[in-house]
Design a protein around this motif. Structure first.
Motif, mmCIF file in Angstrom:
data_model
loop_
_atom_site.group_PDB
_atom_site.id
_atom_site.type_symbol
_atom_site.label_atom_id
_atom_site.label_comp_id
_atom_site.label_asym_id
_atom_site.label_seq_id
_atom_site.Cartn_x
_atom_site.Cartn_y
_atom_site.Cartn_z
ATOM 1 N N GLY A 51 0.822 -1.208 0.000
ATOM 2 C CA GLY A 51 0.000 0.000 0.000
ATOM 3 C C GLY A 51 0.850 1.249 0.000
ATOM 4 N N TYR A 52 1.899 1.260 0.814
ATOM 5 C CA TYR A 52 2.787 2.430 0.853
ATOM 6 C C TYR A 52 3.597 2.539 -0.433
ATOM 7 C CZ TYR A 52 6.191 5.799 2.613
ATOM 8 O OH TYR A 52 6.969 6.906 2.780
ATOM 9 N N ALA A 53 4.001 1.382 -0.972
ATOM 10 C CA ALA A 53 4.733 1.407 -2.241
ATOM 11 C C ALA A 53 3.856 1.916 -3.380
ATOM 12 C CB ALA A 53 5.241 0.003 -2.566
ATOM 13 N N ALA A 54 2.552 1.662 -3.300
ATOM 14 C CA ALA A 54 1.635 2.084 -4.357
ATOM 15 C C ALA A 54 1.286 3.563 -4.267
ATOM 16 C CB ALA A 54 0.355 1.247 -4.299
ATOM 17 N N PHE A 55 1.124 4.109 -3.056
ATOM 18 C CA PHE A 55 0.633 5.486 -2.900
ATOM 19 C C PHE A 55 1.634 6.425 -2.246
ATOM 20 C CE2 PHE A 55 -3.181 2.807 -2.924
ATOM 21 C CZ PHE A 55 -3.885 3.392 -3.963
ATOM 22 N N GLY A 56 2.691 5.905 -1.656
ATOM 23 C CA GLY A 56 3.662 6.772 -1.006
ATOM 24 C C GLY A 56 3.044 7.550 0.137
ATOM 25 N N ASN A 57 3.380 8.845 0.232
ATOM 26 C CA ASN A 57 2.883 9.683 1.322
ATOM 27 C C ASN A 57 1.380 9.903 1.274
ATOM 28 O OD1 ASN A 57 5.504 9.845 2.112
ATOM 29 N ND2 ASN A 57 5.820 11.978 1.549
ATOM 30 N N GLN A 58 0.745 9.605 0.150
ATOM 31 C CA GLN A 58 -0.699 9.787 0.014
ATOM 32 C C GLN A 58 -1.483 8.524 0.381
ATOM 33 O OE1 GLN A 58 -1.678 12.892 -0.632
ATOM 34 N NE2 GLN A 58 0.522 13.328 -0.676
ATOM 35 N N ALA A 59 -0.826 7.526 0.894
ATOM 36 C CA ALA A 59 -1.510 6.276 1.256
ATOM 37 C C ALA A 59 -2.550 6.540 2.332
ATOM 38 C CB ALA A 59 -0.497 5.246 1.745
ATOM 39 N N PRO A 60 -3.810 6.123 2.112
ATOM 40 C CA PRO A 60 -4.846 6.325 3.134
ATOM 41 C C PRO A 60 -4.668 5.353 4.289
ATOM 42 C CG PRO A 60 -5.732 5.064 1.301
ATOM 43 C CD PRO A 60 -4.331 5.451 0.907
ATOM 44 N N GLY A 61 -5.314 5.653 5.414
ATOM 45 C CA GLY A 61 -5.223 4.771 6.571
ATOM 46 C C GLY A 61 -5.771 3.394 6.292
ATOM 47 N N ASN A 62 -6.809 3.324 5.468
ATOM 48 C CA ASN A 62 -7.391 2.047 5.057
ATOM 49 C C ASN A 62 -7.439 2.034 3.535
ATOM 50 O OD1 ASN A 62 -9.159 -0.105 4.360
ATOM 51 N ND2 ASN A 62 -10.060 -0.029 6.399
ATOM 52 N N LEU A 63 -6.692 1.140 2.917
ATOM 53 C CA LEU A 63 -6.548 1.148 1.451
ATOM 54 C C LEU A 63 -7.874 0.979 0.733
ATOM 55 C CD1 LEU A 63 -3.350 -1.051 0.957
ATOM 56 C CD2 LEU A 63 -3.552 1.421 0.683
ATOM 57 N N LEU A 64 -8.775 0.188 1.289
ATOM 58 C CA LEU A 64 -9.999 -0.148 0.569
ATOM 59 C C LEU A 64 -11.139 0.826 0.852
ATOM 60 C CD1 LEU A 64 -9.823 -3.993 1.066
ATOM 61 C CD2 LEU A 64 -9.518 -2.781 -1.078
ATOM 62 N N THR A 65 -11.220 1.334 2.086
ATOM 63 C CA THR A 65 -12.291 2.277 2.404
ATOM 64 C C THR A 65 -11.822 3.721 2.397
ATOM 65 O OG1 THR A 65 -11.873 2.107 4.787
ATOM 66 C CG2 THR A 65 -13.445 0.555 3.834
ATOM 67 N N GLY A 66 -10.534 3.956 2.239
ATOM 68 C CA GLY A 66 -10.006 5.313 2.256
ATOM 69 C C GLY A 66 -9.834 5.904 0.874
ATOM 70 N N PHE A 67 -10.523 5.370 -0.118
ATOM 71 C CA PHE A 67 -10.501 5.869 -1.497
ATOM 72 C C PHE A 67 -9.105 5.825 -2.097
ATOM 73 C CE2 PHE A 67 -13.952 8.062 0.765
ATOM 74 C CZ PHE A 67 -15.020 7.549 0.061
ATOM 75 N N GLY A 68 -8.362 4.775 -1.730
ATOM 76 C CA GLY A 68 -7.077 4.571 -2.379
ATOM 77 C C GLY A 68 -7.269 3.962 -3.760
ATOM 78 N N PHE A 69 -8.147 2.966 -3.834
ATOM 79 C CA PHE A 69 -8.419 2.291 -5.099
ATOM 80 C C PHE A 69 -9.840 2.616 -5.572
ATOM 81 C CE2 PHE A 69 -5.342 -0.566 -2.958
ATOM 82 C CZ PHE A 69 -4.333 -0.524 -3.903
ATOM 83 N N TYR A 70 -9.975 2.847 -6.877
ATOM 84 C CA TYR A 70 -11.285 3.090 -7.476
ATOM 85 C C TYR A 70 -11.647 2.020 -8.504
ATOM 86 C CZ TYR A 70 -10.889 7.765 -5.443
ATOM 87 O OH TYR A 70 -10.769 8.807 -4.573
ATOM 88 N N GLU A 71 -10.658 1.452 -9.146
ATOM 89 C CA GLU A 71 -10.895 0.465 -10.197
ATOM 90 C C GLU A 71 -10.254 -0.872 -9.799
ATOM 91 O OE1 GLU A 71 -12.659 0.730 -12.811
ATOM 92 O OE2 GLU A 71 -12.965 2.863 -13.100
ATOM 93 N N PRO A 72 -10.852 -1.993 -10.190
ATOM 94 C CA PRO A 72 -12.214 -2.112 -10.731
ATOM 95 C C PRO A 72 -13.265 -1.900 -9.634
ATOM 96 C CG PRO A 72 -11.249 -4.279 -10.457
ATOM 97 C CD PRO A 72 -10.170 -3.297 -10.097
#
Length: 288
Positions: A114-135
């Motif tokens: 998760g941190y590797a994917a978003f860096g400093n913008q990584a949300p606290g919860n990857l799935l409910t913190g609007f980190g991923f939208y697709e699919p």
């Protein structure tokens, strides 16, 4: 659900849901890293404007890690549901070791990817913190799994408190029908079940109050940090160490005693740091 002895099906469903959304989060993080072709963030973690902010965030992270140890609240209650042979404590020891290894592996992988994917913008919860939208369908499915898992987890972690409170009230009012009478309820297309008015009212009030607190403090990481810090040292460190010392008759100032006391003090300092940092984050977010 009356008590721990009636939770086998719920536990299985909750475990399946946990594995489902964990695999999805891990896979999405890995896929995003591959798609971007780069690893965001660095070894020093999220950058902050001041050193104090870095200390607060680090202490909150310690609290979040400590939250993973909250299973010790229900450890003995679960062990009480096991059948012998083999001895319950040996079965529980094996189950605990296996569970800790599996959850540590998945938690580390999800956090790192998760941190590797978003860096400093990584949300606290990857799935409910609007980190991923697709699919969309996969993210929605993962969130549905989270809801089902938390419904089961809420039941399981609340059972010890329910049991203590209801037993205390029952002892105080042994002749009260409201407290002690079991009413058999029959609904169409469903099997019979027993309803106790005390359980219904007390548990409903408890759920309503915790829901109200959650609405007042909707801050995922900070709340986890506070809860983790409050539970970690007394339940995961202090009592187990003291029981070990008493059971094995370890004398004061021996090598083993000294090492365990130093371990207790170190964990206590980490717990205090986590609690203070998480409370600071909770208050700062509430006031901002």
């Amino acid at each position: 659900i009356p008590d721990f002895h009636n939770m086998e099906l719920l536990s299985i469903v909750a475990a399946i849901m946990s594995f489902a959304y964990t695999f999805i989060g891990l896979a999405l993080g890995f896929a995003k890293v591959v798609e971007d072709g780069e690893i965001k963030g660095d070894i020093t973690g999220v950058s902050t404007a001041t050193t104090a902010q870095k200390v607060w965030l680090s202490s909150q992270a310690i609290g979040d890690i400590a939250f993973a140890f909250t299973y010790n609240i229900i450890l003995l209650d679960i062990q009480d549901t096991l059948k012998a042979p083999p001895p319950e404590n040996k079965t529980m020891k094996k189950a605990s070791a296996t569970a800790i290894l599996i959850t540590t592996f998945f938690f580390l992988c999800c956090g790192c990817f998760g941190y590797a994917a978003f860096g400093n913008q990584a949300p606290g919860n990857l799935l409910t913190g609007f980190g991923f939208y697709e699919p969309y369908w996969l993210v929605d499915f993962a969130n549905a799994c989270i809801v089902l898992h938390l419904v089961g987890g809420y039941q399981i972690y609340s059972q010890p408190l329910f049991a203590v409170a209801e037993r205390w009230i029952s002892n105080k009012h042994p002749n009260s029908e409201f407290v002690n009478k079991e009413r058999r309820i029959k609904l169409p297309l469903l099997p019979d079940f027993k309803l106790n008015l005390l359980r219904l009212c007390f548990r409903t009030a408890y759920v309503a109050s915790t829901t109200g607190l959650a609405i007042l403090f909707p801050y995922f990481n900070q709340v986890l940090g506070v809860l983790g810090a409050l539970n970690f040292w007394p339940l995961a460190i202090y009592f187990p160490v003291e029981m070990y010392l008493a059971q094995n008759n370890i004398r004061a100032w021996t090598g083993t005693w000294t090492v365990l006391q130093a371990f207790k003090i170190f964990c206590l300092l980490c717990t205090i740091l986590a609690l203070v940092g998480s409370l600071e984050g909770l208050i700062s977010n509430k006031l901002s």
